[in-house]
Design a protein around this motif. Structure first.
Motif, PDB file in Angstrom:
ATOM      1  N   GLU A   1     -87.320 -18.320 -30.254  1.00 57.35           N
ATOM      2  CA  GLU A   1     -88.316 -19.354 -29.978  1.00 57.35           C
ATOM      3  C   GLU A   1     -89.724 -18.799 -29.821  1.00 57.35           C
ATOM      4  O   GLU A   1     -90.681 -19.373 -30.335  1.00 57.35           O
ATOM      5  CB  GLU A   1     -87.923 -20.143 -28.719  1.00 57.35           C
ATOM      6  CG  GLU A   1     -86.621 -20.914 -28.864  1.00 57.35           C
ATOM      7  CD  GLU A   1     -86.630 -21.842 -30.064  1.00 57.35           C
ATOM      8  OE1 GLU A   1     -87.656 -22.503 -30.308  1.00 57.35           O
ATOM      9  OE2 GLU A   1     -85.620 -21.887 -30.794  1.00 57.35           O
TER      10      GLU A   1
ATOM     11  N   ARG B   1     -90.996 -35.533 -25.249  1.00 60.40           N
ATOM     12  CA  ARG B   1     -89.572 -35.719 -25.009  1.00 60.40           C
ATOM     13  C   ARG B   1     -88.834 -35.913 -26.337  1.00 60.40           C
ATOM     14  O   ARG B   1     -89.388 -36.407 -27.307  1.00 60.40           O
ATOM     15  CB  ARG B   1     -89.357 -36.925 -24.094  1.00 60.40           C
ATOM     16  CG  ARG B   1     -89.814 -36.695 -22.649  1.00 60.40           C
ATOM     17  CD  ARG B   1     -89.873 -38.006 -21.889  1.00 60.40           C
ATOM     18  NE  ARG B   1     -90.960 -38.854 -22.412  1.00 60.40           N
ATOM     19  CZ  ARG B   1     -91.124 -40.133 -22.083  1.00 60.40           C
ATOM     20  NH1 ARG B   1     -90.272 -40.720 -21.253  1.00 60.40           N
ATOM     21  NH2 ARG B   1     -92.131 -40.823 -22.597  1.00 60.40           N
TER      22      ARG B   1
ATOM     23  N   ASP C   1     -79.934 -30.433 -30.815  1.00 57.72           N
ATOM     24  CA  ASP C   1     -79.099 -29.340 -30.310  1.00 57.72           C
ATOM     25  C   ASP C   1     -78.894 -28.269 -31.383  1.00 57.72           C
ATOM     26  O   ASP C   1     -79.357 -28.405 -32.518  1.00 57.72           O
ATOM     27  CB  ASP C   1     -77.767 -29.868 -29.780  1.00 57.72           C
ATOM     28  CG  ASP C   1     -76.872 -30.477 -30.856  1.00 57.72           C
ATOM     29  OD1 ASP C   1     -77.075 -30.174 -32.049  1.00 57.72           O
ATOM     30  OD2 ASP C   1     -75.975 -31.262 -30.499  1.00 57.72           O
TER      31      ASP C   1
ATOM     32  N   HIS D   1     -90.660 -26.977 -21.764  1.00 62.26           N
ATOM     33  CA  HIS D   1     -90.856 -25.644 -22.356  1.00 62.26           C
ATOM     34  C   HIS D   1     -92.322 -25.345 -22.621  1.00 62.26           C
ATOM     35  O   HIS D   1     -92.655 -24.794 -23.668  1.00 62.26           O
ATOM     36  CB  HIS D   1     -90.055 -25.537 -23.664  1.00 62.26           C
ATOM     37  CG  HIS D   1     -88.579 -25.579 -23.479  1.00 62.26           C
ATOM     38  ND1 HIS D   1     -87.797 -24.455 -23.403  1.00 62.26           N
ATOM     39  CD2 HIS D   1     -87.744 -26.632 -23.324  1.00 62.26           C
ATOM     40  CE1 HIS D   1     -86.536 -24.807 -23.223  1.00 62.26           C
ATOM     41  NE2 HIS D   1     -86.474 -26.125 -23.168  1.00 62.26           N
TER      42      HIS D   1
ATOM     43  N   GLU E   1     -78.899 -34.975 -32.798  1.00 59.40           N
ATOM     44  CA  GLU E   1     -79.975 -35.510 -31.965  1.00 59.40           C
ATOM     45  C   GLU E   1     -79.426 -35.868 -30.596  1.00 59.40           C
ATOM     46  O   GLU E   1     -78.682 -36.836 -30.445  1.00 59.40           O
ATOM     47  CB  GLU E   1     -80.615 -36.731 -32.630  1.00 59.40           C
ATOM     48  CG  GLU E   1     -81.841 -37.254 -31.873  1.00 59.40           C
ATOM     49  CD  GLU E   1     -82.496 -38.443 -32.546  1.00 59.40           C
ATOM     50  OE1 GLU E   1     -83.613 -38.284 -33.075  1.00 59.40           O
ATOM     51  OE2 GLU E   1     -81.880 -39.523 -32.540  1.00 59.40           O
TER      52      GLU E   1
ATOM     53  N   HIS F   1     -87.483 -34.130 -36.198  1.00 60.51           N
ATOM     54  CA  HIS F   1     -88.474 -34.396 -35.155  1.00 60.51           C
ATOM     55  C   HIS F   1     -89.824 -33.761 -35.494  1.00 60.51           C
ATOM     56  O   HIS F   1     -90.882 -34.391 -35.292  1.00 60.51           O
ATOM     57  CB  HIS F   1     -87.972 -33.889 -33.800  1.00 60.51           C
ATOM     58  CG  HIS F   1     -86.931 -34.778 -33.188  1.00 60.51           C
ATOM     59  ND1 HIS F   1     -86.461 -34.611 -31.903  1.00 60.51           N
ATOM     60  CD2 HIS F   1     -86.263 -35.861 -33.682  1.00 60.51           C
ATOM     61  CE1 HIS F   1     -85.557 -35.531 -31.629  1.00 60.51           C
ATOM     62  NE2 HIS F   1     -85.411 -36.293 -32.703  1.00 60.51           N
TER      63      HIS F   1
ATOM     64  N   ARG G   1     -84.842 -34.203 -28.204  1.00 62.22           N
ATOM     65  CA  ARG G   1     -84.119 -32.932 -28.262  1.00 62.22           C
ATOM     66  C   ARG G   1     -83.116 -32.918 -29.410  1.00 62.22           C
ATOM     67  O   ARG G   1     -82.353 -33.866 -29.606  1.00 62.22           O
ATOM     68  CB  ARG G   1     -83.405 -32.674 -26.933  1.00 62.22           C
ATOM     69  CG  ARG G   1     -82.689 -31.322 -26.837  1.00 62.22           C
ATOM     70  CD  ARG G   1     -83.660 -30.158 -26.925  1.00 62.22           C
ATOM     71  NE  ARG G   1     -84.577 -30.163 -25.810  1.00 62.22           N
ATOM     72  CZ  ARG G   1     -84.317 -29.586 -24.641  1.00 62.22           C
ATOM     73  NH1 ARG G   1     -83.172 -28.997 -24.431  1.00 62.22           N
ATOM     74  NH2 ARG G   1     -85.236 -29.619 -23.681  1.00 62.22           N
TER      75      ARG G   1
ATOM     76  N   ASN H   1     -91.308 -28.919 -26.822  1.00 67.01           N
ATOM     77  CA  ASN H   1     -90.360 -29.786 -26.123  1.00 67.01           C
ATOM     78  C   ASN H   1     -90.704 -29.905 -24.645  1.00 67.01           C
ATOM     79  O   ASN H   1     -91.213 -28.956 -24.034  1.00 67.01           O
ATOM     80  CB  ASN H   1     -88.932 -29.249 -26.253  1.00 67.01           C
ATOM     81  CG  ASN H   1     -88.358 -29.475 -27.634  1.00 67.01           C
ATOM     82  OD1 ASN H   1     -88.330 -28.559 -28.447  1.00 67.01           O
ATOM     83  ND2 ASN H   1     -87.906 -30.700 -27.913  1.00 67.01           N
TER      84      ASN H   1
ATOM     85  N   GLU I   1     -96.317 -31.447 -24.014  1.00 70.86           N
ATOM     86  CA  GLU I   1     -94.871 -31.580 -24.098  1.00 70.86           C
ATOM     87  C   GLU I   1     -94.502 -32.967 -24.624  1.00 70.86           C
ATOM     88  O   GLU I   1     -95.150 -33.956 -24.283  1.00 70.86           O
ATOM     89  CB  GLU I   1     -94.240 -31.379 -22.727  1.00 70.86           C
ATOM     90  CG  GLU I   1     -94.621 -30.071 -22.045  1.00 70.86           C
ATOM     91  CD  GLU I   1     -94.160 -30.023 -20.605  1.00 70.86           C
ATOM     92  OE1 GLU I   1     -92.930 -30.041 -20.374  1.00 70.86           O
ATOM     93  OE2 GLU I   1     -95.026 -29.990 -19.709  1.00 70.86           O
TER      94      GLU I   1
ATOM     95  N   LEU J   1     -90.573 -27.121 -32.099  1.00 68.12           N
ATOM     96  CA  LEU J   1     -89.545 -27.804 -31.315  1.00 68.12           C
ATOM     97  C   LEU J   1     -88.222 -27.063 -31.436  1.00 68.12           C
ATOM     98  O   LEU J   1     -87.942 -26.420 -32.464  1.00 68.12           O
ATOM     99  CB  LEU J   1     -89.388 -29.254 -31.791  1.00 68.12           C
ATOM    100  CG  LEU J   1     -90.654 -30.123 -31.747  1.00 68.12           C
ATOM    101  CD1 LEU J   1     -90.352 -31.529 -32.247  1.00 68.12           C
ATOM    102  CD2 LEU J   1     -91.243 -30.165 -30.345  1.00 68.12           C
ATOM    103  N   LEU J   2     -87.407 -27.158 -30.400  1.00 68.21           N
ATOM    104  CA  LEU J   2     -86.127 -26.461 -30.355  1.00 68.21           C
ATOM    105  C   LEU J   2     -85.222 -26.884 -31.510  1.00 68.21           C
ATOM    106  O   LEU J   2     -85.085 -28.066 -31.803  1.00 68.21           O
ATOM    107  CB  LEU J   2     -85.430 -26.729 -29.018  1.00 68.21           C
ATOM    108  CG  LEU J   2     -86.100 -26.151 -27.765  1.00 68.21           C
ATOM    109  CD1 LEU J   2     -85.407 -26.680 -26.516  1.00 68.21           C
ATOM    110  CD2 LEU J   2     -86.078 -24.632 -27.794  1.00 68.21           C
ATOM    111  N   TRP J   3     -84.634 -25.889 -32.145  1.00 64.57           N
ATOM    112  CA  TRP J   3     -83.633 -26.054 -33.196  1.00 64.57           C
ATOM    113  C   TRP J   3     -84.120 -26.880 -34.386  1.00 64.57           C
ATOM    114  O   TRP J   3     -83.342 -27.481 -35.106  1.00 64.57           O
ATOM    115  CB  TRP J   3     -82.329 -26.633 -32.633  1.00 64.57           C
ATOM    116  CG  TRP J   3     -81.697 -25.709 -31.648  1.00 64.57           C
ATOM    117  CD1 TRP J   3     -81.580 -25.907 -30.309  1.00 64.57           C
ATOM    118  CD2 TRP J   3     -81.170 -24.405 -31.907  1.00 64.57           C
ATOM    119  NE1 TRP J   3     -81.011 -24.808 -29.699  1.00 64.57           N
ATOM    120  CE2 TRP J   3     -80.737 -23.872 -30.656  1.00 64.57           C
ATOM    121  CE3 TRP J   3     -81.017 -23.637 -33.054  1.00 64.57           C
ATOM    122  CZ2 TRP J   3     -80.172 -22.607 -30.560  1.00 64.57           C
ATOM    123  CZ3 TRP J   3     -80.443 -22.374 -32.945  1.00 64.57           C
ATOM    124  CH2 TRP J   3     -80.025 -21.882 -31.699  1.00 64.57           C
TER     125      TRP J   3
END
Length: 682
Positions: free
Chosen positions: A202, A127, A131, A92, A136, A173, A129, A89, A125, A164-166
């Protein structure tokens, strides 16, 4: 007719063979570094020759081959992995640099901050995200992914890791990133973190994904060469490859998840121990040519750790807890600038090997010391198939003696004792350092070199009893021969014992079980041969780290009354690991696991009973052995001639074709029904 397990070690490649209606056999050939598949075929050829058959004829009668490989472990240790790119992400990019923040080995000021596993110049990286609830927040910027693909192409990467986060809650994603990479870089292997290691931490998820991606080309190439060599030799049966969770996987599964082949060979030793003894708490030791591996059983359960490391990195995945130190038969002895004797971690390996092998090695090793001390008979190594050179062993040990200013035999005994204390330190690491008294545990001693040393180690540690298996020199291969197909599926669901989400946990467990059953079906395991084990990872509320706790569901799913049992099991496990528990604190459950196990018929391959001993065992001779206080004439027994019930009193030497057993004073041994040597301290 035949089932074989081949375990490739640092010095020798072991093959343990089961023939239907007959006993087990062990065959050893030198390992062939750089071309491990050649040593693999050499081992099969040795077994074929022993049965008076051609290799093709032998393979035509072989139903299954099981394999423990060191290819991925060697690649990590030597840093010879494939160049890999990382997609993360936006904001990060430093996750592999910062790791988990606490500095490892905080009091060692000589350690530089290690570089990230994947350098920043191959970290891109993107873009977008997701949660923590799976929503989304920002759409994936697909142009960022395409730009990353162009950059990776220019860098010459051979694999890509995506974390990627979560994504463990909503993987949309990550999946779209893979689709775009397939368009831009067709054929390039891509590892997605939510598929490989769906945990919330993570760094651990990212590092495991990165390692897996970097090993994919290495393991894929090796498995391809191995399967081609087997096919060319005439084999068309089943091939299974060991994983680090204590079981086997088909080649295509291990190629997709190569990180699970790391340290896979040593994890088979505790599998062997479960089948060799009925003791509850067991220490399993295995000394080969390069390393000394230690593992344990607690309440007859494999000890699984999420903290497995190599160098300064974590693996990020749970694996059977095996600790290794550089203390094998080929470990090199040296004198440091302060005049202190050291043994290991560097090894003479298979090439050139210890000086006594006569293959060009000149450095003093543990095996050379055992030859000089008289513990190993130079004319009976591998049953006499390899003649050792005592003169070259003495010349090598003589360099250490000169550096220390002592006699030749005293230097050899110093090397012997130093190696023993190095191995004792590894045993204490997995016992004393975790609040466990090794004197309360039973020891299973495996490895071709261990039996020369286990008597002295047991004496120093105060261990009351230990076993030297009949096939100790191939303990890991024995574990592979009898092991099951095994895999685990993992899912994240945070809940506490105060507000336990019973329905949610049962839904997750049912899904994990379904996925595990699908894996077993792909592996060709019929429904009746399938079984499942459950575990969760938990912690006290606000605690930093989780521990793993096995549990059962007698009614097929958790019911309301089972919560108290889960909480009690957590408190017990926490006390075992950390020596404390707080039964008034809230328990937080974080991760749930289902281990899918497929029976391969290993119970029928445990070996046949041997004949009973008639009369008192008679030694075949005596040998002068130096045990620290001068030479002693010690009786030498032929191991193959000992029957069930035979009793020996130390000091004594038992010679088998693949190992030499040294019993010390006050160590009495009995041969059990399957030929294992059970040793008790008077």
């Amino acid at each position: 007719m035949f089932v074989a397990c081949i375990d490739i070690g640092g010095t020798f490649t072991d093959l343990l063979l089961h023939r239907k209606g007959a006993d087990l056999e062990i065959h050893k050939v030198p390992t062939t570094p750089g071309m491990f598949e050649r040593g693999f075929i050499d081992a099969l050829a040795a077994a074929a020759s022993a049965h008076g058959m051609t290799l093709a004829g032998f393979l035509a009668k072989t139903d299954m081959i099981v394999h423990g490989t060191t290819v991925s472990t060697n690649a990590l240790v030597e840093g010879k992995v494939a160049p890999t790119g990382l997609i993360c992400n936006a904001g990060h990019p430093d996750i592999l640099t910062l790791r988990e923040s606490p500095r490892k080995r905080a009091f060692n000021i000589k350690i530089d901050f290690p570089p990230p596993y994947i350098h920043r110049n191959r970290t891109c990286e993107v873009r977008g995200r997701i949660d923590a609830m799976g929503g989304e927040v920002m759409p994936l910027a697909e142009e960022d992914v395409r730009a990353a693909a162009r950059h990776f192409k220019a860098c010459g990467v051979e694999a890509v890791a995506v974390c990627l986060l979560w994504s463990i809650v909503n993987p949309a994603h990550e999946r779209r990133v893979r689709e775009i990479l397939a368009e831009e870089l067709p054929g390039l292997p891509v590892t997605l973190s939510h598929e490989l290691n769906p945990i919330p931490r993570e760094y651990r998820r990212t590092i495991s994904t990165a390692i897996n991606a970097s090993l994919h080309p290495i393991v894929s190439d090796y498995v391809g060469r191995l399967t081609a060599a087997l096919k060319e030799s005439g084999y068309d049966g089943e091939l299974l490859i060991a994983n680090c969770v204590g079981g086997m996987m088909p080649p295509e599964e291990i190629v997709g998840r190569p990180i699970y082949s790391v340290m896979s060979g040593p994890t088979l030793a505790p599998i062997a121990a479960i089948n060799l003894t009925r003791a509850d708490d067991v220490i399993v030791v295995d000394m080969g040519g390069t390393t000394f591996d230690v593992s344990a059983l607690r309440n007859r359960h494999l000890v699984v750790t999420p903290e497995a490391t190599f160098g300064m990195e974590m693996l990020g995945i749970p694996k059977i807890d095996v600790r290794s130190v550089g203390a094998g038969g080929g470990s090199i002895a040296w004198v440091d600038p302060g005049g202190l004797l050291r043994v290991g971690p560097h090894s003479a390996s298979a090439v050139p090997g210890p000086a006594c092998y006569g293959r060009g090695g000149t450095e003093p090793t543990v095996t050379d010391a055992n030859v000089v001390l008289g513990i190993i008979d130079p004319d009976y190594f591998l049953g006499g198939r390899i003649k050792l050179d005592r003169g070259k062993a003495e010349a090598a040990i003589g360099k250490t003696a000169k550096a220390l200013g002592i006699g030749l035999v005293e230097a050899a005994y110093a090397i012997y004792s130093t190696a023993n204390h190095n191995m004792i330190g590894a045993i204490e690491d997995i016992t004393v350092n975790e609040g466990i008294d090794p004197r309360d545990s039973y020891v299973v001693s495996g490895g071709g070199a261990t039996a020369c040393h286990i008597g002295d180690m047991a004496r120093i540690l105060g261990i009351k009893s230990f076993m030297i298996p009949r096939f100790a020199a191939g303990l890991s291969a024995y574990g592979g021969l009898i092991s099951d197909i095994r895999w685990e599926e993992t899912g994240t669901l945070n809940t506490t014992d105060r507000h336990f989400d019973l329905a949610g946990v049962n839904r997750l467990l049912a899904d994990l079980r379904k996925r595990g059953a699908a894996f077993l079906k792909r592996s060709g395991v019929a429904g009746k041969a399938q079984r499942f084990e459950l575990a969760f990872q938990g912690r006290y509320l606000y605690q930093s780290w989780d521990i793993e706790v096995p549990f059962e569901t007698p009614k097929g799913k958790l019911v309301k009354g089972d919560l108290a049992r889960l909480v009690t099991a957590f408190h017990t496990q926490h006390e075992r690991i950390y020596t404390i528990k707080d039964e008034g604190d809230t328990v937080e459950f974080t991760t749930w696991k289902v281990r899918a196990i497929g029976d391969t018929g290993g119970a029928a391959r445990r070996g046949a009973a041997i004949t009973r001993q008639r009369g008192k065992p008679k030694p075949k001779g005596k040998r002068k052995i130096y045990l620290g206080k001068g030479y002693r004439d010690i009786p030498v027994f032929e191991g193959a001639a000992l029957g069930a019930g035979a009793k020996l009193a130390g000091p004594a030497v038992v010679e088998q074709p693949t190992t030499t057993i040294l019993l010390l004073d006050r160590q009495d041994a009995t041969v059990d029904a399957r030929g294992n040597l059970l040793v008790e301290m008077k």
